[in-house]
Design an enzyme around this catalytic site. Structure first.
Site: not given
Length: 372
Positions: A98, A146, A177
């Site tokens: 990201g 990401g 994440d």
């Protein structure tokens, strides 16, 4: 007005006209560049997503996430779309993650953007996992953060000899994440824990051997693979799998090369079975081998808070569903955005040179209270 005055007036008019044309062109270029961050095209039997920011290693923006999600849902319902392919523009990266600098800058100016980006990115990750159409990610080049989120949850992931996988978030005060709490603890042994805490990079065929990719294809054949997939007529999942398997079977690059971590896996499984970061550190120190000390050196450069969050994240995620993990990770992301380490990590340029590490987190892992 004399002839000379008329000529001057015409010259000014022409100059003004040229200036307007240039300004209009620049406006159109800017609009085109913004609109072309991601290309969404119907080709043959497939919907094709191209992450189109090669200068920025195809890093994801909120606008890209929104466009991909909306189109994914349309293709999922379209009877003429039989599969979905996602790839990155250029040869360096599939997607390097990201736009973390934009995230950090939004801390004081746009709190809503911090909430929206993480929430909508995780919704997209879940949509990929539950997609009713075969989803094929061509993860050639750098695939991190990401970029892993928009690939690893798909049914098929194709690596090449130039693939580079890593989840380096503990280096910037974050955690792995985009569903890392789900897929990492499900890798062989404690490999996922090791990758999460150290940010270790897997390259080439090792990305397949580790279980991140489902297939391995030589880069020079990747274009042909895509063409063959697009040329399929009303294919079933089995037809698509057959094409991928055919190309995978023909690839001989590094076929006999052992997994880079193969000789260390027994020790990795032992070291990273500990329930606390402190015990993992002790395990590495007590082992004393060159490989153990190398990993210890890396871990000491990471954010101590991130290490503790990450270990707990994977332990909790090992028994949760993906939606449950993503809910947990959203809450963690918002806590990290309010903290210090993430913004300090970005400010210090931890992700410079493709996420290289620099020792800015100088406090000891042992000094962080067990709050997580």
């Amino acid at each position: 007005m004399g002839l000379q005055g008329l000529c001057r007036l015409m010259s000014r008019f022409n100059s003004y006209k040229r200036t307007n044309i240039i300004l209009q062109h620049l406006k159109m270029s800017n609009h085109t560049d913004a609109a072309a961050e991601v290309l969404l095209e119907r080709k043959g039997c497939a919907g094709v997503i191209t992450l189109n920011r090669p200068r920025f290693l195809n890093t994801l923006t909120l606008g890209m996430i929104r466009q991909i999600y909306a189109q994914l849902k349309k293709w999922e319902q379209d009877p003429k779309t039989f599969l979905i392919i996602i790839k990155g523009a250029g040869e360096k990266a599939f997607c390097a993650g990201g736009d973390i600098r934009a995230l950090s800058e939004a801390r004081n100016t746009n709190q809503k953007m911090l909430q929206d980006l993480f929430r909508e990115e995780y919704i997209l990750n879940n949509a990929i996992d539950s997609c009713q159409k075969p989803y094929i990610a061509l993860i050639h080049g750098i695939t991190m953060g990401g970029g892993v989120g928009v690939s690893v949850h798909g049914q098929f992931r194709v690596a090449t000899e130039k693939s580079v996988f890593a989840m380096p978030e503990t280096a910037i005060g974050l955690f792995p994440d985009v569903g890392g709490g789900y897929f990492l603890p499900r890798l062989q042994g404690k490999l996922g824990y090791f990758l999460a805490l150290t940010g270790f990079r897997l390259k080439g065929r090792d990305v397949y051997t580790a279980g991140i990719a489902t297939h391995f294809v030589d880069f020079e054949k990747l274009g042909m693979l895509e063409e063959d997939l697009l040329a399929l007529k009303s294919p079933s999942k089995e037809n698509i799998a057959d094409v991928l398997e055919t190309y995978h079977a023909k690839s001989k690059t590094d076929q006999d090369k052992p997994f880079i971590l193969e000789e260390h896996m027994d020790k990795i499984n032992s070291w990273f079975s500990a329930n606390t970061v402190e015990q993992i550190v002790d395990n590495l120190q007590q082992d004393g081998s060159s490989f153990a000390l190398e990993q210890l050196k890396v871990i000491k450069k990471m954010s101590p808070t991130s290490l503790k969050i990450t270990l707990r994240q994977l332990m909790e995620g090992s028994s949760k569903t993906l939606p449950e993990v993503l809910i947990m990770e959203y809450r963690l992301s918002q806590a990290c955005m309010k903290g210090h380490d993430f913004h300090e990590g970005v400010r210090a340029g931890h992700f410079r040179n493709q996420y290289s590490l620099s020792p800015i987190f100088t406090c000891s892992v042992l000094s962080v209270k067990r709050r997580y």
